[in-house]
Design a protein around this motif. Structure first.
Motif: not given
Length: 173
Positions: A10-15, A20-21, A27-28
Motif C-alpha cells: 500500500i505504501i509503495g503504491g502511494f509512493c 508519477i504525479f 514534464a508539463a
C-alpha cells in the motif's frame, strides 16, 4: 488484520503514484514553460503571432466620423454588444464586479464610483465619461489610458462602440 507485506504494498503504491504525479508535473513544466527575465519580471504566457500589414495599394483608409455614426446609433444593438462587458461590469447602481458598475456612466465623473479602486491612468485622461471619451476608451483601453487595469482589448467597430454608448445612455441616465 494486515500483514507487513500488505502494508508495504500500500505504501509503495502511494509512493509510486506520487512519483508519477511529480514526473508528470515536471514534464508539463518543461513542455509549456515560458521564458522569464529573472525574479520579479512579469511572465506573459502565450505565443506571439505576427500578422503582415494588409497592403492598401496607396489608398488612404476612410475615416468615419464618430458623431455621424453615433447620431444613427441603435441602443437595442448596443444591448447585444454589452454582452462583451457583462463578464466584468454590472448595470445595477452600486453593484461593482471586476470593474465598476456602469449605471449612469455616460456623463459621470471618472473615478467616482464609491468602493471601487481605480487606476491612476483613468483619472489622468478625462474628468467626465462623455460620449467622445467613452468612444476613445472603448476603441483601445490600453492605448487611451496607458496603465489601466482594464484587460479588454477594445471594440474596433465604430458602430459597435456607438451602439454600446447609446445603450449605456439609457441605463440610469
Amino acid at each position: 488484520m494486515f500483514d507487513t507485506m500488505t502494508v508495504t504494498k500500500i505504501i509503495g503504491g502511494f509512493c509510486g503514484t506520487l512519483l508519477i504525479f511529480l514526473l508528470g508535473s515536471w514534464a508539463a513544466e518543461e513542455l509549456y514553460a515560458t521564458e522569464s527575465g529573472g525574479h520579479g519580471d512579469e511572465v506573459v504566457q502565450g505565443y506571439a503571432i505576427e500578422v503582415a500589414e494588409a497592403e492598401t495599394g496607396g489608398a488612404e483608409e476612410e475615416t468615419v466620423d464618430f458623431a455621424t455614426v453615433f447620431a444613427a446609433a441603435d441602443a437595442g444593438s448596443g444591448e447585444r454588444v454589452f454582452g462583451k462587458c457583462k463578464a466584468c461590469h454590472e448595470l445595477e447602481d452600486g453593484a461593482n464586479g471586476v470593474g465598476p458598475h456602469l449605471y449612469g456612466v455616460v456623463e459621470r465623473a471618472v473615478g467616482s464610483v464609491a468602493g471601487y479602486n481605480y487606476s491612476g491612468a483613468l483619472k489622468a485622461v478625462a474628468e467626465v465619461w462623455g460620449v467622445e471619451e467613452l468612444n476613445g476608451f472603448l476603441e483601445n483601453p490600453k492605448g487611451y489610458a496607458p496603465g489601466t487595469k482594464m484587460g479588454f482589448s477594445g471594440l474596433r467597430d465604430v458602430e459597435d462602440r456607438a451602439n454600446l454608448i447609446a445603450y449605456l445612455q439609457t441605463v440610469g441616465g
